[in-house]
Enzyme design. Structure first.
Site, PDB file in Angstrom:
ATOM      1  N   CYS A 120       1.977   5.126  -9.799  1.00  0.00           N
ATOM      2  CA  CYS A 120       2.741   3.947  -9.714  1.00  0.00           C
ATOM      3  C   CYS A 120       1.867   2.346  -9.080  1.00  0.00           C
ATOM      4  CB  CYS A 120       4.024   4.009  -9.247  1.00  0.00           C
ATOM      5  SG  CYS A 120       4.870   2.216 -10.027  1.00  0.00           S
ATOM      6  N   CYS A 121       1.312   2.690  -8.449  1.00  0.00           N
ATOM      7  CA  CYS A 121       0.777   1.585  -7.664  1.00  0.00           C
ATOM      8  C   CYS A 121      -0.235   1.659  -8.231  1.00  0.00           C
ATOM      9  CB  CYS A 121       0.841   2.499  -6.101  1.00  0.00           C
ATOM     10  SG  CYS A 121       2.044   2.466  -4.615  1.00  0.00           S
ATOM     11  N   CYS A 201       7.757  -3.864  -3.596  1.00  0.00           N
ATOM     12  CA  CYS A 201       7.978  -3.689  -4.508  1.00  0.00           C
ATOM     13  C   CYS A 201       9.224  -3.130  -4.251  1.00  0.00           C
ATOM     14  CB  CYS A 201       7.539  -2.789  -5.946  1.00  0.00           C
ATOM     15  SG  CYS A 201       5.817  -2.547  -6.322  1.00  0.00           S
ATOM     16  N   CYS A 204      11.266   0.573  -3.151  1.00  0.00           N
ATOM     17  CA  CYS A 204       9.910   0.990  -2.296  1.00  0.00           C
ATOM     18  C   CYS A 204      10.578   0.735  -0.889  1.00  0.00           C
ATOM     19  CB  CYS A 204       8.142   1.301  -2.467  1.00  0.00           C
ATOM     20  SG  CYS A 204       8.352   2.320  -4.617  1.00  0.00           S
ATOM     21  N   CYS A 229      -0.818   1.931  -0.185  1.00  0.00           N
ATOM     22  CA  CYS A 229      -0.561   2.095  -1.605  1.00  0.00           C
ATOM     23  C   CYS A 229      -1.902   2.096  -1.593  1.00  0.00           C
ATOM     24  CB  CYS A 229      -0.296   0.684  -1.920  1.00  0.00           C
ATOM     25  SG  CYS A 229      -0.698  -0.588  -1.716  1.00  0.00           S
TER      26      CYS A 229
END
Length: 249
Positions: A120-121, A201, A204, A229
């Site tokens: 996702c990162c 985010c 997170c 990340c």
């Protein structure tokens, strides 16, 4: 109680640290013409933006708008642009890549495994970062050694494959950061007053409890060693000596 009330505790050598940070930025700018600041819109980066202003150097400023940032974080962009009369470049992930990732892994993939969280990162941060740094020969960050074990030995200058990374706050404490904010009346992310010392985010990031590590609220379900990340992951061999030594060699 505000974050300033809680953390405004400068080091005895605070003034020397400020002077050294400004001097570092000025020396780098004298050698590198295409510089940009990577701003997370957290307190360290608000300090870095003001140090750049005090140093009187020309740099860009960019933000990675992942599509998952808090409203309080995005609210900092117009404040920066208003105070410094400087536009902030916003880089977003490619829409088709986000749709594909979410379709395959779900909106909460980051909680399923470290591999999926880093995936996702990659989509939301790393790919946009590559675009943000295209054509740049240096980027400026708000990294501090005190922030986490993973950053404990970070250098003020790191040589990367195509550019250098400059971190003028490496020796600053959290107390130094907040003293500078109070001293210069800087705007800062409202989440800091809600016990968010490190902000990423929304899914997170959480508030921390008294006594927890600064970055305990980031990816709190993972081991400490995994809490990056990819933006600032560097092998130890890539770190350069202090900038003064490098330029005098």
């Amino acid at each position: 109680m505000s974050a300033i009330d809680l953390y405004n505790r400068p080091s005895p050598d605070f003034d020397a640290k400020v002077a050294a940070s400004i001097a570092l930025l000025q020396r780098v700018a004298a050698e590198k013409s295409a510089l940009t600041q990577a701003s997370s819109l957290g307190v360290e980066d608000m300090v870095v933006t003001h140090l750049i202003h005090l140093a009187g150097i020309q740099t860009g400023i960019f933000v990675l708008e992942t599509g998952k940032l808090h409203a309080e974080t995005l609210a900092m962009i117009p404040k920066i642009e208003s105070r410094y009369a400087h536009s902030v470049e916003v880089f977003r992930p490619k829409n088709e890549a986000v749709i594909k990732f979410v379709r395959q892994n779900g909106e909460e993939a980051m909680f399923e495994s470290i591999e999926l969280r880093k995936g996702c990162c990659d989509v939301r941060k790393m790919e946009p970062l590559k675009r943000a740094l295209t054509g740049k020969d240096g980027w400026i960050t708000g990294l501090r050694r005190e922030q986490s074990n993973a950053r404990a030995e970070v250098a003020d200058i790191v040589q990367e494959a195509e550019r250098i990374k400059i971190s003028p706050l490496v020796e600053w404490t959290l107390g130094d950061v907040w003293h500078f904010v109070a001293q210069h009346k800087l705007d800062y992310n409202a989440l800091h007053d809600q016990f968010f010392p490190s902000i990423g985010c929304a899914p997170c990031t959480r508030a921390i409890a008294v006594g927890e590590d600064f970055r305990a609220g980031r990816w709190w379900w993972e081991n400490e060693s995994a809490k990056e990340c990819g933006l600032h992951a560097q092998p130890a061999s890539s770190q350069l000596p202090p900038f003064e030594e490098k330029v005098s060699a």
